[in-house]
Structure formats: structure tokens, C-alpha cells
Design an enzyme around this catalytic site. Structure first.
Site, PDB file in Angstrom:
ATOM      1  N   ALA A 169      -3.659  -0.781  -3.096  1.00 34.66           N
ATOM      2  CA  ALA A 169      -2.310  -0.217  -3.089  1.00 34.66           C
ATOM      3  C   ALA A 169      -2.391   1.236  -3.526  1.00 34.66           C
ATOM      4  O   ALA A 169      -3.081   1.561  -4.495  1.00 34.66           O
ATOM      5  CB  ALA A 169      -1.390  -1.005  -4.024  1.00 34.66           C
ATOM      6  N   ALA A 170      -1.703   2.103  -2.792  1.00 33.45           N
ATOM      7  CA  ALA A 170      -1.684   3.536  -3.118  1.00 33.45           C
ATOM      8  C   ALA A 170      -0.236   3.989  -3.253  1.00 33.45           C
ATOM      9  O   ALA A 170       0.687   3.178  -3.284  1.00 33.45           O
ATOM     10  CB  ALA A 170      -2.422   4.326  -2.041  1.00 33.45           C
ATOM     11  N   ALA A 173       1.328   3.589   0.634  1.00 30.05           N
ATOM     12  CA  ALA A 173       1.042   2.429   1.483  1.00 30.05           C
ATOM     13  C   ALA A 173       0.168   1.435   0.729  1.00 30.05           C
ATOM     14  O   ALA A 173      -0.414   1.764  -0.312  1.00 30.05           O
ATOM     15  CB  ALA A 173       0.334   2.873   2.770  1.00 30.05           C
ATOM     16  N   GLN A 174       0.105   0.225   1.282  1.00 26.09           N
ATOM     17  CA  GLN A 174      -0.834  -0.760   0.751  1.00 26.09           C
ATOM     18  C   GLN A 174      -1.570  -1.422   1.908  1.00 26.09           C
ATOM     19  O   GLN A 174      -1.112  -1.397   3.053  1.00 26.09           O
ATOM     20  CB  GLN A 174      -0.131  -1.790  -0.126  1.00 26.09           C
ATOM     21  N   VAL A 175      -2.722  -2.013   1.599  1.00 25.35           N
ATOM     22  CA  VAL A 175      -3.608  -2.551   2.632  1.00 25.35           C
ATOM     23  C   VAL A 175      -3.776  -4.057   2.432  1.00 25.35           C
ATOM     24  O   VAL A 175      -4.012  -4.523   1.310  1.00 25.35           O
ATOM     25  CB  VAL A 175      -4.986  -1.862   2.600  1.00 25.35           C
ATOM     26  N   LYS A 189      -2.944  -1.474   7.143  1.00 23.79           N
ATOM     27  CA  LYS A 189      -2.339  -0.523   6.205  1.00 23.79           C
ATOM     28  C   LYS A 189      -0.872  -0.369   6.565  1.00 23.79           C
ATOM     29  O   LYS A 189      -0.529   0.007   7.689  1.00 23.79           O
ATOM     30  CB  LYS A 189      -3.071   0.817   6.304  1.00 23.79           C
ATOM     31  N   ASP A 321      -9.391  14.006   0.923  1.00 24.53           N
ATOM     32  CA  ASP A 321      -9.092  13.129  -0.217  1.00 24.53           C
ATOM     33  C   ASP A 321     -10.225  12.129  -0.473  1.00 24.53           C
ATOM     34  O   ASP A 321     -10.013  10.916  -0.466  1.00 24.53           O
ATOM     35  CB  ASP A 321      -7.778  12.382   0.050  1.00 24.53           C
TER      36      ASP A 321
END
Length: 535
Positions: A169-170, A173-175, A189, A321
Site C-alpha cells: 500500500a502506498a 494506490a495499493q497492490v 495496482k 522513485d
């Protein structure tokens, strides 16, 4: 009495600033929201926008007062001044950290962005870097709704199985792990709902805050950060662009066996949902796992440095990044492994003139050619600040005489300390503003790469060698990359790289002994014929 009046002036100025920013933020939010068709969503978004903006305004106002009040009577460049400055940096960074944690979303992303810039005070770096691991996942119902809205089908019609618990999780978004009907493992994603509206509100607030800070602190011009950050986030919110970046990177590294980029499933990819090949592996800085499976951290660090050096100096297309969560080490038997590059939302493409100038700059840094460094600094727009390039990239002063492969003398360390101390926030803001935006991407990417190398417990010499190697290769490479890696290019690149490697105090194969061993070249580079023998 003067002191009291001065304090009142600061307080009133900060308060006025706070009112101005709050009013402007509210107006910006209102103008945006009241163009929405759905009244309930309009009201909810307006309320949250005001609350988030108010938190940002109060944090900014407190920080302004703290800086002004704490440093008001201290002589610049004194020991007391630097001690107090460090303390106020720490308090201000802690307030910003709390703001990011509460506001979440783009504030977390902004905090990560600031932490990744090595030129900001270390107090900000150390505190805000904790934001990398603080994302809280959304409820699955919201994620499911995004997927079904984008594909027009239920999950059961697309996937054989879909894990409701995210594997990552960022901030945006999350995966999730899933298996397609044909049994292929995929990573899905999914972008959090409502981000585009939230970004517009948050970006307006950040812009107003940056303008207000510049008004109160005229010497600190950090307004350029907001449009740069907004542009970066806009790219990240379009997953189709991320998919294109991913495929381009895969093409660029098709000759490099150690690199893998997940395959894109285009029929299951939209602006808000990205479906890609699933890769098993470990975070690149997970030392325990690497040792457990018999993979040497030194080899991982070398591969990492070479991959990003090739991006910077040869491709001119750079992942912006590369934090540890975006790079996996995937074992492939014995000590062999793949570096799996994830999250291709942030990229920067350099024009060829900039790329070649940066190649020349790194060659000059290795050769410690101060005149060339100054000349290239002028071309890159750094002007008088080009003297700090050696400090930023190699940890040396521009007139240092010690080889980069060795420790600095005590005298040089003392001089470096003085140089760094004289480089205050005003200089930092002026320096950063003067640089091309391409250079800022390099500073961010280089900072993250060297951080991972440090976490792996490996010397930064690995990075210096990789940069020297690909800086030379980049000068021999045509923009279309077709000549990169052919025989004539490799031979001449190897000859020039060997000479630079010798200056760094290394033998070519790393084993020692023979004409290329350290004892043969401590006094300087080898003659051309002897260098050729090392290739």
C-alpha cells in the site's frame, strides 16, 4: 521594548499570513467544489478540503514563528546559531511529519519527496523518511468498486482468485495479488478513489503556503517545488503512462540479463487500474533474506548502481522513485538473481545535450578537474554553486587533492566541514532553483540509490565505479542507443573507463595483482599501452 515590539510584529505578520492563507485556501476549494454536480460529494469534499488546508496552514504558521523567534537574537555562523537552527529544524520537521500522517494522500507523497532531496537539512530527511512505510490501505469494498467501474465487469468474471488483503500500500494506490482465468499470476495496482479532486485542492493549498513562506522569508525561495511536485503526481495518477514507461524501460534493458520489468496486461489496464506480471522476491534492502538465500549484498549493490547509472548516462530516461519498496531481488538459483524494477509512474527524459554534459561532469569529477567542473556548472545553470558538485556527488571539496578511492586528509575534512557549514538554507534554495529540473531528478534518484547501497552495508566506491563506467559509455552512445554495446564502442569505453578506474584506486577485475593492481598505480594513471592491457 524593541524585542517585545519585534516579537509582536512577527506574531502579527505570521497571524496575518495565516488568515490570508486560510482565506485563499478556502476560496480555492470553494471555487473548485461548487462546479461539481453531486451536492453530497460536493459538501463532503469541501469540508475535508477545508480541514486539511487548515491543518497545513496552522503547521506552516507555527513553523514560521518558531524559526523567526528562535533565531532572532543569534549571530549567524555562530555555534549557538547552528545549535538552535538544528533544534528548530527538528521541531519543524516533526510538525510536518504529523501533518503528513494526519492528512495522508498527497501530503505523504510531498513528505517523501522532500525526504528524498539530499540537499534539505538532515533533520527533515531523517524524520520524513519514515513516511515511506506509513501508508494505510483502503477498505476492499472501495477498491472493488474502482475495478468494476473501470472494467465494467465483476471480479469473478475476470479473475480466478483475487486476494482482498493488499500485498503493498502506498500514498495513491495499493497492490493486490490475483490469478487470471488462464492461471497467470498478476499484481493489480488500484488507485484510491477521489484522488484527482483531492490533488487539485492540496496542490492549491501547497502553492499558497509556498508563496506565503517566500513572502516571510524572502531569502528562501522554494516555490519551484510545488509545480515540480504537482507535475510528478499528475504523471503518477495516469497508470496507462506508467505502463508505457514500464515497457520502454524493458526495451532499454533488453541486453542486460540482471534486469526484469513486469509484463503489462493491456486489456486489464486503465488510468486507474494497472495489471502486470507478478514477481516473487525480496525488498532490495532486506539483508537477512539476501543472506538466507545466499545472495551477496555486494553483488546486489553493484547491479543496482550499474542499472541506474545506465539509465542516467546512457538512456537519458530515469526512474524517479527507486526506494527499496520499488526494487525486488528475485533469486534464480545459486547466487544469481534478478533486479525487478517496479512502480514506473515517475520518469524523467533528458534531452541529449543535458545527458552529454552530465556525462562530462562525472568524468571531470573522477579526474578532479576543477576548471572543467566549473565550466560544466555554467552550462548546467548552477553558476557559482558548481563548486559544490564535488561535495554533493563525491564528498570532496572542489580543490581536493586526495584520490577518490582514499580517505581525505584531516585538513581536507576540516575544509569540507567549513564549506558545508557556510551552505545555509538560503544557498540551498538558490542553488536548487538555479538547476534544470532534470538535475533535480538526478539528485533525488542518486540520493535514493546511495541510501540503498548504505543499507546493504557496501562502500559507495561501488557507485563511483558504476558512474565512471557509464559516464564514459554515455559519451560514446548515440541518442537511439543502437551503438551502445557494440564491439568498437565497448573497446574504447573500456580503455577510457580503465583509466578512470585506476584513478579511483582499483584493479580492473577486482582481484588484485598484475599490472592493473593498486600497487602499480597509486602514483597516477597508467600509460595508454599498459591501460589497454587491463581491458
Amino acid at each position: 521594548m524593541r524585542r517585545l515590539l519585534w516579537g509582536r510584529n512577527i506574531g502579527s505578520k505570521a497571524k496575518a499570513c495565516g488568515y490570508l492563507m486560510a482565506a485563499a485556501s478556502t476560496a480555492a476549494v470553494a471555487i473548485h467544489i461548487y462546479s461539481d454536480d453531486d451536492f453530497n460529494n460536493k459538501l463532503r469534499t469541501f469540508y475535508h478540503g477545508i480541514v486539511r488546508s487548515s491543518r497545513a496552514v496552522s503547521t506552516c504558521t507555527l513553523n514560521v514563528i518558531d524559526y523567526k523567534y528562535t533565531l532572532r537574537m543569534l549571530a549567524p555562523n555562530s555555534e549557538e546559531y547552528y545549535e538552535a537552527l538544528s533544534q528548530v529544524h527538528h521541531r519543524a520537521a516533526n510538525r510536518i511529519l504529523k501533518l503528513c500522517e494526519v492528512n495522508k494522500g498527497f501530503y505523504v507523497k510531498a513528505g517523501q519527496f522532500i525526504a528524498s532531496i539530499r540537499q534539505v537539512p538532515k533533520e527533515y530527511q531523517s524524520l520524513l523518511s519514515s513516511l515511506q512505510d506509513q501508508a494505510v490501505p483502503f477498505q476492499f469494498d472501495a477498491i472493488k468498486e474502482v475495478i468494476t467501474r473501470n472494467f465494467g465487469r465483476e471480479l469473478s468474471e475476470i479473475f480466478l482468485s483475487f486476494d482482498e488483503q493488499p500485498i503493498a500500500a502506498a500514498s495513491i494506490a495499493q497492490v493486490h495479488h490475483a490469478i487470471l482465468k488462464d492461471y497467470q499470476e498478476v499484481a493489480v495496482k488500484v488507485q484510491y478513489p477521489g484522488l484527482e479532486k483531492q490533488m487539485q485542492i492540496d496542490a492549491k493549498t501547497m502553492y499558497i503556503l509556498s508563496k506565503s513562506i517566500a513572502w516571510i522569508f524572502p531569502e528562501y525561495q522554494f516555490e519551484w517545488i510545488v509545480p515540480e511536485f504537482e507535475k510528478t503526481i499528475s504523471m503518477e495518477l495516469d497508470f496507462t503512462q506508467e505502463a508505457k514507461n514500464s515497457e520502454r524501460t524493458a526495451r532499454n534493458f533488453k541486453r542486460k540479463n540482471v534486469v526484469r520489468v513486469p509484463k503489462i496486461f493491456w486489456d486489464l489496464t486503465t488510468k486507474q487500474v494497472l495489471t502486470m506480471q507478478f514477481w516473487h522476491g525480496y525488498k532490495i534492502d532486506d539483508l537477512e533474506k539476501l543472506k538466507e538465500v545466499g545472495i551477496k549484498p555486494q553483488k546486489v549493490a553493484q547491479a543496482l548502481a550499474e542499472v541506474f547509472a545506465e539509465m542516467i548516462f546512457v538512456h537519458g530516461f530515469v526512474h524517479g522513485d527507486p526506494h527499496p519498496g520499488n526494487i525486488l531481488v528475485s533469486p534464480r538459483g545459486g547466487q544469481a538473481f534478478y533486479l525487478v524494477l517496479l512502480d514506473h509512474g515517475i520518469y524523467r527524459e533528458f534531452d541529449d545535450e543535458f545527458r552529454l554534459n552530465f556525462c562530462q561532469l562525472w568524468k571531470a569529477l573522477i579526474l578532479q578537474d576543477s576548471r572543467k567542473i566549473q565550466d560544466l556548472g555554467e552550462k548546467l545553470g548552477a553558476g557559482k554553486y558548481s563548486k559544490f558538485f564535488p561535495i554533493i556527488f563525491t564528498g570532496r571539496t572542489i580543490d581536493s587533492k586526495s584520490a577518490l578511492g582514499r580517505s581525505m586528509s584531516d585538513e581536507e575534512k576540516k575544509k569540507l566541514k567549513q564549506e558545508l557549514r557556510s551552505f545555509d538554507l538560503g544557498d540551498i534554495s538558490s542553488f536548487m532553483e538555479s538547476l534544470p529540473r532534470d538535475f533535480l531528478t538526478i539528485l533525488r534518484t542518486d540520493g535514493l540509490v546511495r541510501s540503498i547501497i548504505s543499507k546493504l552495508g557496501v562502500s559507495q566506491r561501488v557507485r563511483l565505479l558504476a558512474y565512471a563506467k557509464f559516464a564514459v559509455a554515455g559519451l560514446k552512445t548515440e541518442p537511439n542507443l543502437e551503438t551502445f554495446g557494440d564491439m568498437s564502442s565497448r573497446v574504447w569505453t573500456s580503455i577510457e573507463y580503465t583509466s578512470l578506474r585506476i584513478l579511483l584506486g582499483y584493479d580492473y577485475d577486482g582481484k588484485g595483482g598484475g599490472i592493473c593492481s593498486k600497487k602499480h598505480f597509486v602514483s597516477g594513471p597508467l600509460p595508454f599501452k599498459e591501460a589497454l592491457a587491463c581491458v
